[in-house]
Design a protein around this motif. Structure first.
Motif, PDB file in Angstrom:
ATOM      1  N   MET A  42       0.854  -1.172   0.000  1.00  0.00           N
ATOM      2  CA  MET A  42       0.000   0.000   0.000  1.00  0.00           C
ATOM      3  C   MET A  42       0.900   1.236   0.000  1.00  0.00           C
ATOM      4  O   MET A  42       1.888   1.285   0.707  1.00  0.00           O
ATOM      5  CB  MET A  42      -0.874  -0.047   1.254  1.00  0.00           C
ATOM      6  N   LYS A  43       0.527   2.253  -0.767  1.00  0.00           N
ATOM      7  CA  LYS A  43       1.297   3.488  -0.865  1.00  0.00           C
ATOM      8  C   LYS A  43       0.541   4.643  -0.211  1.00  0.00           C
ATOM      9  O   LYS A  43      -0.675   4.712  -0.254  1.00  0.00           O
ATOM     10  CB  LYS A  43       1.577   3.827  -2.319  1.00  0.00           C
ATOM     11  N   CYS A  44       1.311   5.560   0.360  1.00  0.00           N
ATOM     12  CA  CYS A  44       0.758   6.772   0.961  1.00  0.00           C
ATOM     13  C   CYS A  44       0.254   7.690  -0.158  1.00  0.00           C
ATOM     14  O   CYS A  44       0.947   7.914  -1.148  1.00  0.00           O
ATOM     15  CB  CYS A  44       1.832   7.471   1.784  1.00  0.00           C
ATOM     16  N   THR A  45      -0.927   8.212   0.017  1.00  0.00           N
ATOM     17  CA  THR A  45      -1.511   9.107  -0.976  1.00  0.00           C
ATOM     18  C   THR A  45      -0.737  10.414  -1.081  1.00  0.00           C
ATOM     19  O   THR A  45      -0.633  10.995  -2.157  1.00  0.00           O
ATOM     20  CB  THR A  45      -2.977   9.406  -0.614  1.00  0.00           C
ATOM     21  N   LEU A  46      -0.158  10.876   0.016  1.00  0.00           N
ATOM     22  CA  LEU A  46       0.513  12.172   0.029  1.00  0.00           C
ATOM     23  C   LEU A  46       1.947  12.115  -0.488  1.00  0.00           C
ATOM     24  O   LEU A  46       2.327  12.900  -1.347  1.00  0.00           O
ATOM     25  CB  LEU A  46       0.488  12.758   1.442  1.00  0.00           C
ATOM     26  N   CYS A  47       2.748  11.182   0.051  1.00  0.00           N
ATOM     27  CA  CYS A  47       4.168  11.167  -0.311  1.00  0.00           C
ATOM     28  C   CYS A  47       4.525  10.062  -1.315  1.00  0.00           C
ATOM     29  O   CYS A  47       5.656  10.010  -1.787  1.00  0.00           O
ATOM     30  CB  CYS A  47       5.036  11.035   0.934  1.00  0.00           C
ATOM     31  N   LYS A  48       3.581   9.186  -1.593  1.00  0.00           N
ATOM     32  CA  LYS A  48       3.747   8.093  -2.573  1.00  0.00           C
ATOM     33  C   LYS A  48       4.734   7.012  -2.133  1.00  0.00           C
ATOM     34  O   LYS A  48       5.114   6.172  -2.912  1.00  0.00           O
ATOM     35  CB  LYS A  48       4.165   8.616  -3.957  1.00  0.00           C
ATOM     36  N   ASP A  53       5.857   3.606   0.153  1.00  0.00           N
ATOM     37  CA  ASP A  53       5.183   2.422   0.672  1.00  0.00           C
ATOM     38  C   ASP A  53       4.900   2.608   2.159  1.00  0.00           C
ATOM     39  O   ASP A  53       5.731   3.128   2.901  1.00  0.00           O
ATOM     40  CB  ASP A  53       6.044   1.171   0.484  1.00  0.00           C
ATOM     41  N   ILE A  54       3.724   2.172   2.592  1.00  0.00           N
ATOM     42  CA  ILE A  54       3.370   2.215   4.004  1.00  0.00           C
ATOM     43  C   ILE A  54       3.836   0.900   4.620  1.00  0.00           C
ATOM     44  O   ILE A  54       3.338  -0.166   4.281  1.00  0.00           O
ATOM     45  CB  ILE A  54       1.855   2.407   4.208  1.00  0.00           C
ATOM     46  N   VAL A  55       4.802   0.993   5.524  1.00  0.00           N
ATOM     47  CA  VAL A  55       5.361  -0.177   6.187  1.00  0.00           C
ATOM     48  C   VAL A  55       4.376  -0.659   7.244  1.00  0.00           C
ATOM     49  O   VAL A  55       3.804   0.142   7.978  1.00  0.00           O
ATOM     50  CB  VAL A  55       6.720   0.172   6.827  1.00  0.00           C
ATOM     51  N   SER A  56       4.152  -1.936   7.322  1.00  0.00           N
ATOM     52  CA  SER A  56       3.235  -2.545   8.303  1.00  0.00           C
ATOM     53  C   SER A  56       1.856  -1.887   8.246  1.00  0.00           C
ATOM     54  O   SER A  56       1.323  -1.429   9.265  1.00  0.00           O
ATOM     55  CB  SER A  56       3.808  -2.442   9.718  1.00  0.00           C
ATOM     56  N   TYR A  57       1.273  -1.853   7.064  1.00  0.00           N
ATOM     57  CA  TYR A  57      -0.032  -1.217   6.866  1.00  0.00           C
ATOM     58  C   TYR A  57      -1.083  -1.829   7.787  1.00  0.00           C
ATOM     59  O   TYR A  57      -1.208  -3.039   7.905  1.00  0.00           O
ATOM     60  CB  TYR A  57      -0.482  -1.360   5.412  1.00  0.00           C
ATOM     61  N   ASN A  58      -1.817  -0.960   8.465  1.00  0.00           N
ATOM     62  CA  ASN A  58      -2.927  -1.362   9.321  1.00  0.00           C
ATOM     63  C   ASN A  58      -4.057  -0.379   9.049  1.00  0.00           C
ATOM     64  O   ASN A  58      -3.907   0.814   9.297  1.00  0.00           O
ATOM     65  CB  ASN A  58      -2.497  -1.310  10.790  1.00  0.00           C
ATOM     66  N   PRO A  59      -5.193  -0.839   8.525  1.00  0.00           N
ATOM     67  CA  PRO A  59      -6.280   0.087   8.179  1.00  0.00           C
ATOM     68  C   PRO A  59      -6.748   0.941   9.355  1.00  0.00           C
ATOM     69  O   PRO A  59      -7.170   2.079   9.172  1.00  0.00           O
ATOM     70  CB  PRO A  59      -7.405  -0.812   7.691  1.00  0.00           C
ATOM     71  N   GLU A  60      -6.646   0.408  10.558  1.00  0.00           N
ATOM     72  CA  GLU A  60      -7.079   1.166  11.726  1.00  0.00           C
ATOM     73  C   GLU A  60      -6.227   2.410  11.946  1.00  0.00           C
ATOM     74  O   GLU A  60      -6.702   3.439  12.420  1.00  0.00           O
ATOM     75  CB  GLU A  60      -6.999   0.264  12.964  1.00  0.00           C
ATOM     76  N   PHE A  61      -4.956   2.349  11.571  1.00  0.00           N
ATOM     77  CA  PHE A  61      -4.042   3.479  11.774  1.00  0.00           C
ATOM     78  C   PHE A  61      -3.760   4.280  10.507  1.00  0.00           C
ATOM     79  O   PHE A  61      -3.415   5.450  10.592  1.00  0.00           O
ATOM     80  CB  PHE A  61      -2.714   2.987  12.335  1.00  0.00           C
ATOM     81  N   THR A  94      -8.640   7.906   2.166  1.00  0.00           N
ATOM     82  CA  THR A  94      -7.286   7.807   1.652  1.00  0.00           C
ATOM     83  C   THR A  94      -6.424   7.016   2.631  1.00  0.00           C
ATOM     84  O   THR A  94      -6.823   6.782   3.764  1.00  0.00           O
ATOM     85  CB  THR A  94      -6.694   9.216   1.419  1.00  0.00           C
ATOM     86  N   ASP A  95      -5.259   6.613   2.183  1.00  0.00           N
ATOM     87  CA  ASP A  95      -4.303   5.926   3.033  1.00  0.00           C
ATOM     88  C   ASP A  95      -3.090   6.827   3.224  1.00  0.00           C
ATOM     89  O   ASP A  95      -2.543   7.354   2.255  1.00  0.00           O
ATOM     90  CB  ASP A  95      -3.880   4.603   2.401  1.00  0.00           C
ATOM     91  N   ILE A  96      -2.695   7.034   4.491  1.00  0.00           N
ATOM     92  CA  ILE A  96      -1.620   7.963   4.818  1.00  0.00           C
ATOM     93  C   ILE A  96      -0.609   7.257   5.719  1.00  0.00           C
ATOM     94  O   ILE A  96      -0.992   6.607   6.697  1.00  0.00           O
ATOM     95  CB  ILE A  96      -2.172   9.218   5.521  1.00  0.00           C
ATOM     96  N   CYS A  97       0.667   7.420   5.411  1.00  0.00           N
ATOM     97  CA  CYS A  97       1.726   6.796   6.219  1.00  0.00           C
ATOM     98  C   CYS A  97       1.881   7.532   7.553  1.00  0.00           C
ATOM     99  O   CYS A  97       1.387   8.649   7.728  1.00  0.00           O
ATOM    100  CB  CYS A  97       3.051   6.785   5.465  1.00  0.00           C
ATOM    101  N   GLY A  98       2.561   6.906   8.482  1.00  0.00           N
ATOM    102  CA  GLY A  98       2.772   7.488   9.801  1.00  0.00           C
ATOM    103  C   GLY A  98       3.542   8.789   9.764  1.00  0.00           C
ATOM    104  O   GLY A  98       3.267   9.721  10.526  1.00  0.00           O
ATOM    105  N   GLU A  99       4.516   8.881   8.869  1.00  0.00           N
ATOM    106  CA  GLU A  99       5.316  10.104   8.752  1.00  0.00           C
ATOM    107  C   GLU A  99       4.455  11.289   8.308  1.00  0.00           C
ATOM    108  O   GLU A  99       4.549  12.383   8.875  1.00  0.00           O
ATOM    109  CB  GLU A  99       6.453   9.871   7.755  1.00  0.00           C
TER     110      GLU A  99
END
Length: 65
Positions: A1-7, A9-17, A28-33
């Motif tokens: 899964m990729k972050c919508t903002l920075c493109k 990869d989202i490491v350890s993707y969890n839909p809840e977070f 959208t999907d957003i990485c922790g950073e």
């Protein structure tokens, strides 16, 4: 899964977070950073609206940018 903002990869993707639902039609999907950057940006805006000592200390003064 990729972050919508920075493109990146989202490491350890969890839909809840990482899955952000804006409304019933938008999400959208957003990485922790990027989430951390968003909260820092939001905190700075809140410190301008509510310039308490705690907000000034945490976000740097409560000055308008």
């Amino acid at each position: 899964m990729k972050c919508t903002l920075c493109k990146k990869d989202i490491v350890s993707y969890n839909p809840e977070f990482h899955h952000f639902v804006i409304d019933e039609k938008h999400s959208t999907d957003i990485c922790g950073e990027c989430t951390d950057k968003f909260f820092k940006w939001q905190g700075k805006k809140m410190s301008v609206l509510f310039p308490t000592n705690a907000m000034k200390k945490r976000y740097g003064g409560g000055k308008r940018e």
